[in-house]
Design a protein around this motif. Structure first.
Motif, PDB file in Angstrom:
ATOM      1  N   GLU A  46       0.834  -1.208   0.000  1.00 28.47           N
ATOM      2  CA  GLU A  46       0.000   0.000   0.000  1.00 28.47           C
ATOM      3  C   GLU A  46       0.871   1.262   0.000  1.00 28.47           C
ATOM      4  OE1 GLU A  46      -2.496  -0.325   3.366  1.00 28.47           O
ATOM      5  OE2 GLU A  46      -3.880  -1.793   2.453  1.00 28.47           O
ATOM      6  N   LEU A  47       1.965   1.223   0.763  1.00 27.64           N
ATOM      7  CA  LEU A  47       2.856   2.382   0.765  1.00 27.64           C
ATOM      8  C   LEU A  47       3.478   2.608  -0.606  1.00 27.64           C
ATOM      9  CD1 LEU A  47       4.703   1.934   4.204  1.00 27.64           C
ATOM     10  CD2 LEU A  47       2.993   3.657   3.623  1.00 27.64           C
ATOM     11  N   ALA A  48       3.866   1.499  -1.282  1.00 24.19           N
ATOM     12  CA  ALA A  48       4.419   1.644  -2.625  1.00 24.19           C
ATOM     13  C   ALA A  48       3.380   2.217  -3.584  1.00 24.19           C
ATOM     14  CB  ALA A  48       4.922   0.285  -3.117  1.00 24.19           C
ATOM     15  N   GLU A  49       2.121   1.718  -3.469  1.00 27.71           N
ATOM     16  CA  GLU A  49       1.051   2.243  -4.332  1.00 27.71           C
ATOM     17  C   GLU A  49       0.781   3.712  -4.046  1.00 27.71           C
ATOM     18  OE1 GLU A  49      -1.789   2.158  -7.322  1.00 27.71           O
ATOM     19  OE2 GLU A  49      -0.225   0.715  -6.752  1.00 27.71           O
ATOM     20  N   GLU A  91       3.622  10.243  -6.757  1.00 30.14           N
ATOM     21  CA  GLU A  91       4.548  10.634  -7.814  1.00 30.14           C
ATOM     22  C   GLU A  91       3.792  11.003  -9.098  1.00 30.14           C
ATOM     23  OE1 GLU A  91       8.240  11.459  -9.442  1.00 30.14           O
ATOM     24  OE2 GLU A  91       7.635  11.038  -7.364  1.00 30.14           O
ATOM     25  N   ARG A  92       2.747  10.217  -9.423  1.00 30.73           N
ATOM     26  CA  ARG A  92       1.951  10.547 -10.614  1.00 30.73           C
ATOM     27  C   ARG A  92       1.233  11.870 -10.428  1.00 30.73           C
ATOM     28  NH1 ARG A  92      -2.857   6.540 -12.062  1.00 30.73           N
ATOM     29  NH2 ARG A  92      -3.607   7.528 -10.139  1.00 30.73           N
ATOM     30  N   GLU A  93       0.710  12.103  -9.225  1.00 30.23           N
ATOM     31  CA  GLU A  93       0.036  13.378  -8.960  1.00 30.23           C
ATOM     32  C   GLU A  93       1.036  14.540  -9.056  1.00 30.23           C
ATOM     33  OE1 GLU A  93      -3.114  15.904  -8.188  1.00 30.23           O
ATOM     34  OE2 GLU A  93      -3.120  13.736  -8.621  1.00 30.23           O
ATOM     35  N   GLU A 143       3.109  19.189 -11.920  1.00 29.65           N
ATOM     36  CA  GLU A 143       4.196  19.906 -12.584  1.00 29.65           C
ATOM     37  C   GLU A 143       3.877  20.159 -14.053  1.00 29.65           C
ATOM     38  OE1 GLU A 143       7.688  17.659 -12.011  1.00 29.65           O
ATOM     39  OE2 GLU A 143       7.930  18.183  -9.872  1.00 29.65           O
ATOM     40  N   GLU A 144       3.257  19.140 -14.731  1.00 29.42           N
ATOM     41  CA  GLU A 144       2.886  19.335 -16.144  1.00 29.42           C
ATOM     42  C   GLU A 144       1.840  20.427 -16.293  1.00 29.42           C
ATOM     43  OE1 GLU A 144       3.024  18.670 -20.215  1.00 29.42           O
ATOM     44  OE2 GLU A 144       4.317  17.954 -18.581  1.00 29.42           O
ATOM     45  N   LYS A 145       0.873  20.453 -15.373  1.00 35.12           N
ATOM     46  CA  LYS A 145      -0.153  21.494 -15.416  1.00 35.12           C
ATOM     47  C   LYS A 145       0.467  22.874 -15.208  1.00 35.12           C
ATOM     48  CE  LYS A 145      -4.435  22.887 -13.103  1.00 35.12           C
ATOM     49  NZ  LYS A 145      -5.397  22.545 -12.026  1.00 35.12           N
ATOM     50  N   LYS A 146       1.394  22.954 -14.268  1.00 33.73           N
ATOM     51  CA  LYS A 146       2.049  24.234 -14.025  1.00 33.73           C
ATOM     52  C   LYS A 146       2.869  24.673 -15.232  1.00 33.73           C
ATOM     53  CE  LYS A 146       4.999  26.466 -10.558  1.00 33.73           C
ATOM     54  NZ  LYS A 146       5.781  26.265  -9.311  1.00 33.73           N
ATOM     55  N   ARG A 147       3.580  23.702 -15.860  1.00 33.57           N
ATOM     56  CA  ARG A 147       4.377  24.039 -17.040  1.00 33.57           C
ATOM     57  C   ARG A 147       3.489  24.485 -18.196  1.00 33.57           C
ATOM     58  NH1 ARG A 147       6.155  21.292 -21.373  1.00 33.57           N
ATOM     59  NH2 ARG A 147       5.120  19.392 -20.672  1.00 33.57           N
ATOM     60  N   ARG A 148       2.340  23.789 -18.406  1.00 26.08           N
ATOM     61  CA  ARG A 148       1.419  24.194 -19.477  1.00 26.08           C
ATOM     62  C   ARG A 148       0.844  25.584 -19.210  1.00 26.08           C
ATOM     63  NH1 ARG A 148      -0.621  19.825 -22.439  1.00 26.08           N
ATOM     64  NH2 ARG A 148       1.130  18.402 -22.828  1.00 26.08           N
ATOM     65  N   MET A 149       0.538  25.874 -17.938  1.00 28.47           N
ATOM     66  CA  MET A 149       0.009  27.204 -17.614  1.00 28.47           C
ATOM     67  C   MET A 149       1.047  28.289 -17.873  1.00 28.47           C
ATOM     68  SD  MET A 149      -2.096  26.392 -14.096  1.00 28.47           S
ATOM     69  CE  MET A 149      -2.526  28.094 -13.851  1.00 28.47           C
TER      70      MET A 149
END
Length: 334
Positions: A208-211, A217-219, A224-230
């Motif tokens: 569960e900790l790994a998940e 990490e995905r979030e 970061e991708e959302k911030k870069r696109r903005m």
């Protein structure tokens, strides 16, 4: 004997002086002290001890003579005190004097040898005393009897048979031992089950900790991708705004500068910024030179006229003086 002289000067200050005396001869080594009676006194009643304030004592001046009656009275008191002490010493019970060639020595006369730790030994002296007896061991404490003693006779086999009486106790001990062994085995099995459950729980928790870490990490990557696109979109909007502003400013500048160039040239021409080189040379070079030459010529003419006027004035003045002299001489002749 040292005599102390105390005197008081006119300012009220006491001074101390001692008459000189010769030193008494004394031996280099002290003799052995014989057993003599020592008299002890109380310093509270010793007349040599000063009491109270020494400045308030009444002292005789250096030139004063002592009173003979007072001296005689003090000697009588001292004689009586010595006689009293001597009589008191004779009445006291003391150790008899040692024989000739011997001295008294402190020895221990108790039955048992005891260590004296309060006094520090300074010298070692040997003496012969009775043989010491060893201290007997301390007897055990036995409390005194209380009540009355009662006795009875018991024959063999009257109380109990060991084989019969010990069987229930042995059954209880064996039963308790087996029960304790079973409890320990059950406890070990329970501990093993608990360890297995703990391992399963740790495996599930680690998964569960790994998940959770993977989802975090995905979030984080999404964020970061959302911030870069903005930021990219903001840069695009900023560039579009700057481009539109530049286009509008260029169009306004073209409209504003369409009639500006002819107007500027005409204004500069009217103000003399655009000129003919020959005309400018005549105005800036020839005309100043011509004016300077004319000025020099006029100054020379003025200087010549001024000099001529001065010469004419001097000549006229000289002739006037000569004429007056001639008139004076003519008058004098007539």
């Amino acid at each position: 004997m040292t005599s102390v002289l105390a005197q008081q000067d006119s300012s009220g200050t006491y001074t101390f002086s001692s008459r000189p005396r010769a030193l008494q001869g004394r031996k280099k080594y002290r003799q052995e002290e014989q057993c003599t009676t020592t008299y002890y006194g109380n310093i509270m009643y010793d007349r040599r001890v000063v009491r109270g304030n020494t400045y308030a004592q009444h002292t005789l001046p250096l030139t004063a003579q002592p009173d003979p009656i007072e001296i005689q009275r003090q000697q009588e008191i001292q004689r009586r005190a010595v006689a009293r002490r001597r009589a008191k010493a004779q009445l006291q019970t003391t150790t008899p004097l040692p024989l000739e060639g011997r001295i008294h020595t402190e020895v221990q006369t108790e039955l048992y040898l005891e260590e004296l730790s309060d006094r520090i030994e300074e010298v070692d002296v040997d003496t012969q005393t009775d043989a010491f007896l060893d201290k007997p061991p301390t007897p055990l404490f036995i409390p005194g009897k209380s009540g009355k003693d009662v006795a009875t006779q018991i024959e063999d086999g009257e109380l109990f048979d060991f084989d019969i009486e010990v069987k229930p106790m042995l059954e209880v001990l064996v039963g308790k031992t087996i029960e304790q062994a079973l409890l320990e085995v059950l406890e070990e099995e329970e501990l093993a089950n608990l360890h297995a459950l703990q391992r399963d729980f740790e495996e599930i928790r680690n998964a569960e900790l790994a998940e959770v870490q993977r989802m975090e990490e995905r979030e984080r990557r999404y964020r970061e991708e959302k911030k870069r696109r903005m930021l990219q979109q903001q840069e695009v909007l900023k560039k579009e705004k700057e481009t539109s502003e530049k286009i509008a400013a260029r169009a306004f500048a073209q409209n504003y500068l369409a009639d500006l160039i002819p107007t500027v040239f005409s204004t500069l021409r009217d103000n003399g910024y655009f000129y003919d080189p020959v005309e400018r040379d005549v105005e800036n070079v020839f005309l100043p030179w011509l004016m300077g030459e004319v000025k020099k010529s006029i100054e020379k003419k003025i200087l010549g006229r001024t000099m001529l006027d001065i010469l004419l004035r001097d000549v006229a003045k000289t002739r006037n003086q000569l004429f007056r002299q001639m008139e004076t001489q003519r008058t004098a002749k007539e």
